[in-house]
Design a protein around this motif. Structure first.
Motif, PDB file in Angstrom:
ATOM      1  N   LYS A  71       0.852  -1.185   0.000  1.00 35.49           N
ATOM      2  CA  LYS A  71       0.000   0.000   0.000  1.00 35.49           C
ATOM      3  C   LYS A  71       0.894   1.243   0.000  1.00 35.49           C
ATOM      4  CE  LYS A  71      -3.295  -2.418   3.010  1.00 35.49           C
ATOM      5  NZ  LYS A  71      -4.005  -2.372   4.315  1.00 35.49           N
ATOM      6  N   PRO A  72       0.363   2.360  -0.454  1.00 35.70           N
ATOM      7  CA  PRO A  72       1.160   3.597  -0.416  1.00 35.70           C
ATOM      8  C   PRO A  72       1.676   3.917   0.983  1.00 35.70           C
ATOM      9  CG  PRO A  72      -0.731   3.905  -1.832  1.00 35.70           C
ATOM     10  CD  PRO A  72      -0.903   2.558  -1.178  1.00 35.70           C
ATOM     11  N   GLU A  73       0.923   3.580   2.000  1.00 33.98           N
ATOM     12  CA  GLU A  73       1.358   3.857   3.376  1.00 33.98           C
ATOM     13  C   GLU A  73       2.506   2.970   3.834  1.00 33.98           C
ATOM     14  OE1 GLU A  73      -1.774   3.258   2.326  1.00 33.98           O
ATOM     15  OE2 GLU A  73      -2.912   2.110   3.831  1.00 33.98           O
ATOM     16  N   ASP A  74       2.890   1.991   3.013  1.00 33.80           N
ATOM     17  CA  ASP A  74       4.068   1.184   3.322  1.00 33.80           C
ATOM     18  C   ASP A  74       5.356   1.872   2.858  1.00 33.80           C
ATOM     19  OD1 ASP A  74       2.157  -1.696   2.381  1.00 33.80           O
ATOM     20  OD2 ASP A  74       2.665  -1.064   4.425  1.00 33.80           O
ATOM     21  N   THR A  75       5.222   2.971   2.160  1.00 38.53           N
ATOM     22  CA  THR A  75       6.387   3.711   1.687  1.00 38.53           C
ATOM     23  C   THR A  75       7.225   4.192   2.860  1.00 38.53           C
ATOM     24  OG1 THR A  75       5.296   4.429  -0.344  1.00 38.53           O
ATOM     25  CG2 THR A  75       7.143   5.764   0.447  1.00 38.53           C
ATOM     26  N   ALA A  76       8.488   3.831   2.854  1.00 33.90           N
ATOM     27  CA  ALA A  76       9.389   4.177   3.952  1.00 33.90           C
ATOM     28  C   ALA A  76      10.784   3.658   3.644  1.00 33.90           C
ATOM     29  CB  ALA A  76       8.904   3.560   5.268  1.00 33.90           C
ATOM     30  N   MET A  77      11.738   4.078   4.474  1.00 29.33           N
ATOM     31  CA  MET A  77      13.042   3.443   4.476  1.00 29.33           C
ATOM     32  C   MET A  77      12.931   2.243   5.402  1.00 29.33           C
ATOM     33  SD  MET A  77      16.138   3.720   3.252  1.00 29.33           S
ATOM     34  CE  MET A  77      16.601   5.423   2.951  1.00 29.33           C
ATOM     35  N   TYR A  78      13.362   1.098   4.936  1.00 27.72           N
ATOM     36  CA  TYR A  78      13.286  -0.122   5.727  1.00 27.72           C
ATOM     37  C   TYR A  78      14.677  -0.508   6.216  1.00 27.72           C
ATOM     38  CZ  TYR A  78       8.417  -0.939   4.537  1.00 27.72           C
ATOM     39  OH  TYR A  78       7.055  -0.838   4.426  1.00 27.72           O
ATOM     40  N   TYR A  79      14.745  -0.821   7.498  1.00 28.26           N
ATOM     41  CA  TYR A  79      16.009  -1.165   8.132  1.00 28.26           C
ATOM     42  C   TYR A  79      15.909  -2.547   8.764  1.00 28.26           C
ATOM     43  CZ  TYR A  79      16.685   3.922   8.096  1.00 28.26           C
ATOM     44  OH  TYR A  79      16.796   5.242   7.729  1.00 28.26           O
ATOM     45  N   CYS A  80      17.005  -3.276   8.759  1.00 26.60           N
ATOM     46  CA  CYS A  80      17.053  -4.474   9.588  1.00 26.60           C
ATOM     47  C   CYS A  80      17.969  -4.191  10.775  1.00 26.60           C
ATOM     48  CB  CYS A  80      17.511  -5.705   8.818  1.00 26.60           C
ATOM     49  SG  CYS A  80      19.232  -5.734   8.321  1.00 26.60           S
ATOM     50  N   ALA A  81      17.734  -4.924  11.844  1.00 32.45           N
ATOM     51  CA  ALA A  81      18.452  -4.686  13.083  1.00 32.45           C
ATOM     52  C   ALA A  81      18.564  -5.981  13.873  1.00 32.45           C
ATOM     53  CB  ALA A  81      17.742  -3.620  13.908  1.00 32.45           C
ATOM     54  N   VAL A  82      19.511  -6.004  14.790  1.00 33.21           N
ATOM     55  CA  VAL A  82      19.768  -7.171  15.631  1.00 33.21           C
ATOM     56  C   VAL A  82      19.666  -6.793  17.097  1.00 33.21           C
ATOM     57  CG1 VAL A  82      21.540  -8.807  16.385  1.00 33.21           C
ATOM     58  CG2 VAL A  82      21.200  -8.378  13.950  1.00 33.21           C
ATOM     59  N   ALA A  83      19.032  -7.664  17.869  1.00 33.35           N
ATOM     60  CA  ALA A  83      18.944  -7.482  19.318  1.00 33.35           C
ATOM     61  C   ALA A  83      19.242  -8.802  20.013  1.00 33.35           C
ATOM     62  CB  ALA A  83      17.558  -6.992  19.706  1.00 33.35           C
ATOM     63  N   GLY A  84      19.748  -8.708  21.230  1.00 32.82           N
ATOM     64  CA  GLY A  84      20.036  -9.906  22.003  1.00 32.82           C
ATOM     65  C   GLY A  84      18.784 -10.609  22.468  1.00 32.82           C
ATOM     66  N   ASN A  85      18.945 -11.838  22.976  1.00 32.17           N
ATOM     67  CA  ASN A  85      17.784 -12.645  23.343  1.00 32.17           C
ATOM     68  C   ASN A  85      17.138 -12.195  24.650  1.00 32.17           C
ATOM     69  OD1 ASN A  85      19.747 -13.423  25.109  1.00 32.17           O
ATOM     70  ND2 ASN A  85      19.523 -15.615  24.785  1.00 32.17           N
ATOM     71  N   TRP A  86      17.650 -11.176  25.301  1.00 29.75           N
ATOM     72  CA  TRP A  86      17.109 -10.731  26.573  1.00 29.75           C
ATOM     73  C   TRP A  86      16.033  -9.660  26.452  1.00 29.75           C
ATOM     74  CZ3 TRP A  86      22.131 -10.058  24.905  1.00 29.75           C
ATOM     75  CH2 TRP A  86      22.436  -8.773  24.439  1.00 29.75           C
ATOM     76  N   ILE A  87      15.758  -9.204  25.219  1.00 34.48           N
ATOM     77  CA  ILE A  87      14.822  -8.093  25.085  1.00 34.48           C
ATOM     78  C   ILE A  87      13.399  -8.536  25.410  1.00 34.48           C
ATOM     79  CG2 ILE A  87      16.287  -6.991  23.366  1.00 34.48           C
ATOM     80  CD1 ILE A  87      14.235  -7.789  21.248  1.00 34.48           C
ATOM     81  N   SER A  88      12.574  -7.590  25.804  1.00 32.63           N
ATOM     82  CA  SER A  88      11.202  -7.881  26.215  1.00 32.63           C
ATOM     83  C   SER A  88      10.168  -7.521  25.149  1.00 32.63           C
ATOM     84  CB  SER A  88      10.887  -7.129  27.505  1.00 32.63           C
ATOM     85  OG  SER A  88      11.089  -5.742  27.328  1.00 32.63           O
ATOM     86  N   SER A  89      10.550  -6.646  24.223  1.00 33.96           N
ATOM     87  CA  SER A  89       9.602  -6.199  23.203  1.00 33.96           C
ATOM     88  C   SER A  89      10.247  -6.328  21.831  1.00 33.96           C
ATOM     89  CB  SER A  89       9.182  -4.744  23.452  1.00 33.96           C
ATOM     90  OG  SER A  89       8.585  -4.606  24.703  1.00 33.96           O
ATOM     91  N   PRO A  90      10.028  -7.428  21.155  1.00 30.39           N
ATOM     92  CA  PRO A  90      10.719  -7.678  19.888  1.00 30.39           C
ATOM     93  C   PRO A  90      10.440  -6.660  18.785  1.00 30.39           C
ATOM     94  CG  PRO A  90       9.823  -9.714  20.757  1.00 30.39           C
ATOM     95  CD  PRO A  90       9.259  -8.601  21.585  1.00 30.39           C
ATOM     96  N   LEU A  91       9.371  -5.904  18.882  1.00 31.18           N
ATOM     97  CA  LEU A  91       9.062  -4.903  17.858  1.00 31.18           C
ATOM     98  C   LEU A  91       9.410  -3.481  18.291  1.00 31.18           C
ATOM     99  CD1 LEU A  91       5.660  -6.262  16.489  1.00 31.18           C
ATOM    100  CD2 LEU A  91       7.878  -6.247  15.323  1.00 31.18           C
ATOM    101  N   SER A  92      10.095  -3.359  19.397  1.00 33.59           N
ATOM    102  CA  SER A  92      10.480  -2.045  19.889  1.00 33.59           C
ATOM    103  C   SER A  92      11.877  -1.686  19.413  1.00 33.59           C
ATOM    104  CB  SER A  92      10.447  -2.026  21.418  1.00 33.59           C
ATOM    105  OG  SER A  92      10.972  -0.808  21.906  1.00 33.59           O
ATOM    106  N   ASN A  93      11.984  -0.626  18.598  1.00 32.14           N
ATOM    107  CA  ASN A  93      13.280  -0.320  17.995  1.00 32.14           C
ATOM    108  C   ASN A  93      14.315   0.101  19.021  1.00 32.14           C
ATOM    109  OD1 ASN A  93      13.286   2.704  18.238  1.00 32.14           O
ATOM    110  ND2 ASN A  93      11.494   2.479  16.959  1.00 32.14           N
ATOM    111  N   SER A  94      13.864   0.596  20.163  1.00 29.94           N
ATOM    112  CA  SER A  94      14.812   1.060  21.183  1.00 29.94           C
ATOM    113  C   SER A  94      15.627  -0.080  21.784  1.00 29.94           C
ATOM    114  CB  SER A  94      14.078   1.813  22.283  1.00 29.94           C
ATOM    115  OG  SER A  94      13.204   0.938  22.972  1.00 29.94           O
ATOM    116  N   GLN A  95      15.204  -1.298  21.583  1.00 29.71           N
ATOM    117  CA  GLN A  95      15.874  -2.437  22.181  1.00 29.71           C
ATOM    118  C   GLN A  95      16.881  -3.101  21.241  1.00 29.71           C
ATOM    119  OE1 GLN A  95      13.497  -5.097  24.455  1.00 29.71           O
ATOM    120  NE2 GLN A  95      12.187  -3.475  25.252  1.00 29.71           N
ATOM    121  N   TYR A  96      17.028  -2.548  20.057  1.00 28.46           N
ATOM    122  CA  TYR A  96      17.933  -3.139  19.077  1.00 28.46           C
ATOM    123  C   TYR A  96      19.257  -2.384  19.069  1.00 28.46           C
ATOM    124  CZ  TYR A  96      14.422  -6.308  17.426  1.00 28.46           C
ATOM    125  OH  TYR A  96      13.514  -7.329  17.359  1.00 28.46           O
TER     126      TYR A  96
END
Length: 125
Positions: free
Chosen positions: A87-112
């Motif tokens: 959809k047009p609203e999917d337009t964005a810069m897409y990034y991949c990131a890595v986080a350790g196994n201890w994080i509590s919110s897998p979709l929270s960018n602050s934890q990566y």
């Protein structure tokens, strides 16, 4: 040194598909999260989809459920994001990131911790 390199972005019409790839190197652990995030101009970065490297468990933002699929190739140290019904609203810069196994919110960018440079996705109506 952890490095993440995204590829596969581009321009597509609404309803189309794209497949993003993220090649990871320098990661010594086998238990970590590989996440896809996106940021549109003027908006905050948001979590799109995440996969836990060892188990393959996945997490999705509500906005992409049923349209996007995250997967990984353990042997190639690569994570993919298959994006369908774009959809047009999917337009964005897409990034991949890595986080350790201890994080509590897998979709929270602050934890990566480690991030790629991003790949642009543009969806026209």
């Amino acid at each position: 040194q952890v490095q993440l390199v995204e590829s596969g972005g581009g321009s597509v019409q609404a309803g189309g598909s794209l497949r993003l790839s993220c090649a990871a190197s320098g990661i010594t652990s086998s238990t970590y999260y590989l996440g896809w995030f996106r940021q549109a101009p003027g908006k905050e970065r948001e979590g799109v989809a995440t996969i836990y490297r060892s188990s393959g468990r996945t997490y999705y933002a509500d906005s992409v459920k049923g349209r996007f699929t995250v997967s990984r190739d353990v042997a190639k140290h690569t994570v993919y994001l298959q994006m369908n019904s774009l959809k047009p609203e999917d337009t964005a810069m897409y990034y991949c990131a890595v986080a350790g196994n201890w994080i509590s919110s897998p979709l929270s960018n602050s934890q990566y911790t480690y991030w790629g440079h991003g790949t642009q996705v543009t969806v026209s109506s």
